[in-house]
Design a protein around this motif. Sequence first.
Motif, PDB file in Angstrom:
ATOM      1  N   ASP A 109       0.813  -1.219   0.000  1.00 12.34           N
ATOM      2  CA  ASP A 109       0.000   0.000   0.000  1.00 12.34           C
ATOM      3  C   ASP A 109       0.847   1.271   0.000  1.00 12.34           C
ATOM      4  N   GLU A 110       2.013   1.211   0.612  1.00 13.70           N
ATOM      5  CA  GLU A 110       2.834   2.421   0.698  1.00 13.70           C
ATOM      6  C   GLU A 110       4.292   2.035   0.877  1.00 13.70           C
ATOM      7  N   VAL A 111       5.165   2.802   0.234  1.00 11.03           N
ATOM      8  CA  VAL A 111       6.605   2.579   0.349  1.00 11.03           C
ATOM      9  C   VAL A 111       7.210   3.763   1.107  1.00 11.03           C
ATOM     10  N   ILE A 112       8.007   3.461   2.119  1.00 11.51           N
ATOM     11  CA  ILE A 112       8.704   4.486   2.892  1.00 11.51           C
ATOM     12  C   ILE A 112      10.170   4.487   2.467  1.00 11.51           C
ATOM     13  N   PHE A 113      10.656   5.632   2.014  1.00  5.97           N
ATOM     14  CA  PHE A 113      12.059   5.781   1.632  1.00  5.97           C
ATOM     15  C   PHE A 113      12.788   6.563   2.717  1.00  5.97           C
ATOM     16  N   VAL A 114      14.062   6.240   2.920  1.00  3.17           N
ATOM     17  CA  VAL A 114      14.814   6.907   3.983  1.00  3.17           C
ATOM     18  C   VAL A 114      15.632   8.083   3.470  1.00  3.17           C
ATOM     19  N   ALA A 115      15.740   8.236   2.151  1.00  4.92           N
ATOM     20  CA  ALA A 115      16.503   9.356   1.586  1.00  4.92           C
ATOM     21  C   ALA A 115      15.997   9.650   0.184  1.00  4.92           C
ATOM     22  N   GLN A 116      16.097  10.915  -0.197  1.00  3.52           N
ATOM     23  CA  GLN A 116      15.601  11.328  -1.509  1.00  3.52           C
ATOM     24  C   GLN A 116      16.342  10.620  -2.642  1.00  3.52           C
ATOM     25  N   ASN A 117      17.657  10.482  -2.507  1.00  2.00           N
ATOM     26  CA  ASN A 117      18.418   9.835  -3.578  1.00  2.00           C
ATOM     27  C   ASN A 117      18.064   8.363  -3.697  1.00  2.00           C
ATOM     28  N   VAL A 118      17.720   7.734  -2.570  1.00  2.00           N
ATOM     29  CA  VAL A 118      17.295   6.331  -2.599  1.00  2.00           C
ATOM     30  C   VAL A 118      15.976   6.213  -3.362  1.00  2.00           C
ATOM     31  N   LEU A 119      15.062   7.144  -3.099  1.00  2.00           N
ATOM     32  CA  LEU A 119      13.773   7.160  -3.803  1.00  2.00           C
ATOM     33  C   LEU A 119      13.994   7.281  -5.309  1.00  2.00           C
ATOM     34  N   GLU A 120      14.816   8.249  -5.706  1.00  2.00           N
ATOM     35  CA  GLU A 120      15.019   8.502  -7.136  1.00  2.00           C
ATOM     36  C   GLU A 120      15.701   7.317  -7.828  1.00  2.00           C
ATOM     37  N   THR A 121      16.698   6.731  -7.156  1.00  3.22           N
ATOM     38  CA  THR A 121      17.403   5.589  -7.748  1.00  3.22           C
ATOM     39  C   THR A 121      16.476   4.389  -7.883  1.00  3.22           C
ATOM     40  N   ALA A 122      15.672   4.155  -6.848  1.00  2.00           N
ATOM     41  CA  ALA A 122      14.752   3.015  -6.885  1.00  2.00           C
ATOM     42  C   ALA A 122      13.744   3.159  -8.025  1.00  2.00           C
ATOM     43  N   ILE A 123      13.237   4.358  -8.224  1.00  2.00           N
ATOM     44  CA  ILE A 123      12.272   4.590  -9.302  1.00  2.00           C
ATOM     45  C   ILE A 123      12.930   4.402 -10.668  1.00  2.00           C
ATOM     46  N   GLN A 124      14.183   4.829 -10.779  1.00  2.00           N
ATOM     47  CA  GLN A 124      14.902   4.616 -12.041  1.00  2.00           C
ATOM     48  C   GLN A 124      15.037   3.133 -12.361  1.00  2.00           C
ATOM     49  N   ASN A 125      15.215   2.313 -11.310  1.00  2.00           N
ATOM     50  CA  ASN A 125      15.427   0.879 -11.507  1.00  2.00           C
ATOM     51  C   ASN A 125      14.140   0.063 -11.496  1.00  2.00           C
ATOM     52  N   CYS A 126      13.038   0.694 -11.108  1.00  2.00           N
ATOM     53  CA  CYS A 126      11.765  -0.036 -11.070  1.00  2.00           C
ATOM     54  C   CYS A 126      10.636   0.940 -11.355  1.00  2.00           C
ATOM     55  N   ASP A 127      10.187   0.959 -12.584  1.00  2.00           N
ATOM     56  CA  ASP A 127       9.179   1.908 -13.025  1.00  2.00           C
ATOM     57  C   ASP A 127       7.877   1.768 -12.237  1.00  2.00           C
ATOM     58  N   HIS A 128       7.600   0.557 -11.721  1.00  2.31           N
ATOM     59  CA  HIS A 128       6.354   0.297 -10.994  1.00  2.31           C
ATOM     60  C   HIS A 128       6.225   1.208  -9.761  1.00  2.31           C
ATOM     61  N   LEU A 129       7.362   1.604  -9.184  1.00  4.69           N
ATOM     62  CA  LEU A 129       7.330   2.422  -7.973  1.00  4.69           C
ATOM     63  C   LEU A 129       6.770   3.816  -8.224  1.00  4.69           C
ATOM     64  N   LYS A 130       6.769   4.259  -9.488  1.00  2.00           N
ATOM     65  CA  LYS A 130       6.196   5.572  -9.798  1.00  2.00           C
ATOM     66  C   LYS A 130       4.717   5.633  -9.427  1.00  2.00           C
ATOM     67  N   ARG A 131       4.061   4.496  -9.490  1.00  2.00           N
ATOM     68  CA  ARG A 131       2.611   4.464  -9.280  1.00  2.00           C
ATOM     69  C   ARG A 131       2.232   4.080  -7.855  1.00  2.00           C
ATOM     70  N   LYS A 132       3.218   3.935  -6.987  1.00  2.00           N
ATOM     71  CA  LYS A 132       2.922   3.560  -5.606  1.00  2.00           C
ATOM     72  C   LYS A 132       2.841   4.794  -4.710  1.00  2.00           C
ATOM     73  N   GLU A 133       1.974   4.717  -3.700  1.00  2.00           N
ATOM     74  CA  GLU A 133       1.982   5.743  -2.659  1.00  2.00           C
ATOM     75  C   GLU A 133       3.310   5.635  -1.933  1.00  2.00           C
ATOM     76  N   ARG A 134       3.941   6.757  -1.701  1.00  2.00           N
ATOM     77  CA  ARG A 134       5.249   6.723  -1.074  1.00  2.00           C
ATOM     78  C   ARG A 134       5.447   7.958  -0.205  1.00  2.00           C
ATOM     79  N   THR A 135       6.342   7.803   0.747  1.00  2.00           N
ATOM     80  CA  THR A 135       6.648   8.923   1.629  1.00  2.00           C
ATOM     81  C   THR A 135       8.125   8.878   1.973  1.00  2.00           C
ATOM     82  N   LEU A 136       8.681  10.032   2.301  1.00  2.00           N
ATOM     83  CA  LEU A 136      10.100  10.143   2.633  1.00  2.00           C
ATOM     84  C   LEU A 136      10.239  10.404   4.127  1.00  2.00           C
ATOM     85  N   ILE A 137      10.852   9.459   4.834  1.00  2.00           N
ATOM     86  CA  ILE A 137      11.076   9.616   6.276  1.00  2.00           C
ATOM     87  C   ILE A 137      12.534   9.262   6.557  1.00  2.00           C
TER      88      ILE A 137
END
Length: 854
Positions: free
Chosen positions: A241-269
């Motif tokens: 239902d939701e992905v929690i990322f611990v850093a902005q660069n981690v979020l961006e890298t993960a999305i680059q490597n997995c397009d599916h994450l673009k469509r997931k609810e996510r938050t940065l903590i």
Amino acid sequence: MEELFREIERCVSLKDFSKAKELAQKIEPESMRHNMLGVLFYQENELDKALEHFQKALKLDPTNDDVLFNLSKVLFEKKNFFESWRYLTRIKDKTWEVYDLLGDTQLAQNNVPMALHYYSKAAQLSDLPQMKEKFEQAKIKFKRPEKIAIFCLPGLDNFIKDIAQVLSNVFEVKLIVTTDGNQIVQAYKWADIVWLEWANELAVEITNKLEKMGKRILCRLHGYESLRPDFLRSIKWEKIDEVIFVAQNVLETAIQNCDHLKRKERTLIHNGLDLNKYTFKQRSKGPNLAFAGHFNYKKNPVLAVQILKKLVSLDERYNLQWAGTIQDERMYRYIGYILERMGIREKFHFVGWKDDINSFLENKNFFLSTSIHEGYGVAIMEAMAKGIKPVIHNFYVAEEFYPKDWIFNTVDEAVEMITSNDYDSERYRRFIEDVCSLEKQISEIFRVLLQRVSVSSNTVSEINCEIRKSYRIFNPLEYGIKVNISNYEDELEMKLNQAKAFINQVPTDLLINNVVPLIIDFLEEFIGKGIPYQKTVYYAFLKDLHEKGYYKQPPEPIISKFLEVFESIKRTGKILKPIVAFHNDGNLMVFDPLKRQQVRIPDSVSLLVASGHHRVAIAKFLGMRTVPTYVVSNQFVGDEGALGILITYWQPYLQEALPVYVKYIQEAYVGAFDGSYQSTIDQAKKEIVEKFVLRVKPKTLIDIGCNRGELSYRFLMYGVDVLGVDISPREKLNLPPDYKFIQLDVVKQDLPQIADVILFLSVYHHILYNHGKDKADEVFHRLFKQCRFLVFDSGHPEESGLYRQGWIKEMQKHFKTEKELFDHFGLNYFVLGKWRTTQGDERTIVVFENKDFS
């Protein structure tokens, strides 16, 4: 001295505070004198004077536990809960009273899990039945029914232990650290909420082999997984239902490597440190360098050796201790070899893994991080929490998180940072307190759990059934209600009130609106911590929508009106106007601005806030359990039959926009001398400045924070050589082509020339707010020495305006009046006149004359 203290106590018992304060003047050392004076003023309930003396005592003795506690107590009573917490965490030997007050600071900021965590510690240390009762009653009041299972592979639970323990004060929590399939299945079945710690092979197994079963599933993605497309593409993200990322660069890298994450609810903590574990003190430069982390190529020990060699050539006392485990045998052998060849083998020490990182770092002067890749470096943060200066290699996105003056690119830059006299322990600790505390992390996690997964144990049909049984749902169609779509929020509330629709008392947890979390974050940042409103995600969101034409109004009037509502609700403790929430019957449609089409609202949203999202956010922020609500079917009378109002569902848009907002906030510079805050200038101000300049007839004039040159451009026609200075670039300011201009930050850079007149208007208070009073005074005196006449005004402590409270409160810490502000510079000045700000406050323009200028 003991006799003196007894005499002071006797005076206090007799309420003779004047005599007590007279005796206190004899106390030595000076820090204890100010501490005692603070105590005496506190007992007289003169909190401002008490605060002043405790601050002086702390400046003289920054690690004195008594001073820290007394200062925190006063700050708490003045409702400065964040600052109170800040100094409490620095107390080395914590008693139950310290933990109790820590709990109070967290409860005041609606951080329930941390409040209970601290109350628990206080109850364990105290023999007082009242303290134990306070803890038990808080547990009863705030205990929630949801069961959370946190799954983690063995050896990877370092970052989740504290979180699990703190959350267990509110929820039922099981931390499952295992590879045993049976244990995993049993815990999964037991849970309402599933937390996957790391997006690794365990997340792959659970999402592929276990059915969702109506559970809410969260996945926290740390760092290395973002570089593992094999993991990311094997996880069944549709179950999460939701992905929690611990850093902005981690979020961006993960999305680059997995397009599916673009469509997931996510938050940065961001990860958070328990600051109570790290003893802080004022430190200074010295020869002892440290690093803590696994020894492998990612940590780049080759660069550390090169830096050490250069340092030892300057001073043979320099040494580096490396705490960690050896993970790369080839690298370990090479480093040993090259150290021998360089002749510095005895200067580089491998000390193995250290469980007690606080003790390991205690005698260190610098933390040297040469890593080529980090999420953002927890070990760096641990050192900073102790007041140790960080020296950080510019790993990918380091500049995204850390100030640039802590970052180096070359060996020479690192050596310069280490040998420099620039050392500020207070600044290093404050950075962690402001950005990376466990409290901040828990608060954000708790908000995610409450707002996004509070209904985790039910299917949507069960929830809707419960809502139908518990609340009276009003159908506007049956009452012939027609609503103007372009102004539906105001009309909804008015017409439902006229129709005498039933008002339900609905738990805030059930009321969902994508914008509500942004507003709560705004309240926590702006109200709770005094962060400038321009550096909040909500402001960035409003600014974005206004610039794109979604919202007609700019952010400021929206925020101003919202804060008036906040003050009213906070003052009365009541929400008088009911919220309007649409009941999700499984077919509730909303508008997706990203796809530009209608979409069905997610099943997890049972009540969608249609009107009153500001009030819902305020209620959640203030800890209100329920709010008055019209629960409504989205059916209204239209020109051609039944009509549903299409509310904008911002979640998909926000997923795309949040990284942009975060970057905007990091780059946003509030005040200092960016003149854009002053888009229109009071005519009286122009006339006062012009009259003075034409009288003294300067040859040269510099305008600090010149904006579009409104105050100084016209002096060109009188033959004055005018130079405009602003932090914004020329193209943004839209300056006239013949207006001489430089983009420059006077806080960090000197002016390129002197001048007969310098205009330093409405700038000082912004520097004070952003950089502190000492820095603001330094800039003032530097400018004064560079001119004959310094024309000056400033925002001052007697001004008002709710959403300007950040800098006003900061000014009030140092000055009571505008005159006191002028006088504290210790220079003669004369008054030119007064003008009014757009908020209606008067400001006085004065001139400081430098008679030594030539």
